[in-house]
Write a protein that holds these residues in place. Structure first.
Motif, PDB file in Angstrom:
ATOM      1  N   TYR A  66      -1.721 -11.854  -5.279  1.00  0.00           N
ATOM      2  CA  TYR A  66      -1.289 -10.469  -5.083  1.00  0.00           C
ATOM      3  C   TYR A  66      -0.438 -10.349  -3.830  1.00  0.00           C
ATOM      4  O   TYR A  66      -0.584 -11.110  -2.881  1.00  0.00           O
ATOM      5  CB  TYR A  66      -2.507  -9.553  -4.956  1.00  0.00           C
ATOM      6  CG  TYR A  66      -3.364  -9.552  -6.187  1.00  0.00           C
ATOM      7  CD1 TYR A  66      -3.037  -8.759  -7.278  1.00  0.00           C
ATOM      8  CD2 TYR A  66      -4.487 -10.353  -6.283  1.00  0.00           C
ATOM      9  CE1 TYR A  66      -3.801  -8.764  -8.419  1.00  0.00           C
ATOM     10  CE2 TYR A  66      -5.268 -10.365  -7.430  1.00  0.00           C
ATOM     11  CZ  TYR A  66      -4.923  -9.566  -8.493  1.00  0.00           C
ATOM     12  OH  TYR A  66      -5.676  -9.580  -9.629  1.00  0.00           O
ATOM     13  N   PRO A 112       0.419  -7.527  -8.460  1.00  0.00           N
ATOM     14  CA  PRO A 112       0.524  -8.964  -8.738  1.00  0.00           C
ATOM     15  C   PRO A 112       1.869  -9.521  -8.278  1.00  0.00           C
ATOM     16  O   PRO A 112       2.909  -8.884  -8.444  1.00  0.00           O
ATOM     17  CB  PRO A 112       0.389  -9.053 -10.261  1.00  0.00           C
ATOM     18  CG  PRO A 112      -0.375  -7.825 -10.631  1.00  0.00           C
ATOM     19  CD  PRO A 112       0.065  -6.764  -9.662  1.00  0.00           C
ATOM     20  N   ALA A 122      -6.696  -8.391  -4.164  1.00  0.00           N
ATOM     21  CA  ALA A 122      -5.971  -7.119  -4.053  1.00  0.00           C
ATOM     22  C   ALA A 122      -6.826  -5.976  -3.512  1.00  0.00           C
ATOM     23  O   ALA A 122      -6.445  -4.819  -3.603  1.00  0.00           O
ATOM     24  CB  ALA A 122      -5.323  -6.714  -5.372  1.00  0.00           C
TER      25      ALA A 122
END
Length: 71
Positions: free
Chosen positions: A10, A17, A43
């Motif tokens: 990420y 992404p 993330a």
């Protein structure tokens, strides 16, 4: 528990992404000076502390990170 992968999945600035198109706002000169806001592995939003001496960032699952040393 498995070892974290060395490849970032990420974007550390927007949390999207890495392979999801370009990240023009994330790869500019200003972004190079900004501390990461999202964990590169999951993330998640990281806890970031900015001080006059530098910054530190901590993911609740993957631990902390710090800036590369200055020359």
């Amino acid at each position: 528990m498995s070892e974290p992968s060395s490849a970032a999945t990420y974007c550390v600035h927007c949390g999207k992404p890495r392979d999801e198109g370009d990240h023009p706002r994330c790869s500019g000169a200003r972004a190079a000076l900004e501390p990461p806001r999202f964990c590169a592995e999951c993330a998640r939003r990281m806890v970031v502390q900015v001080t006059p001496a530098g910054w530190s960032a901590h993911c609740s699952r993957h631990g902390g990170t710090s800036p590369p040393p200055r020359n």
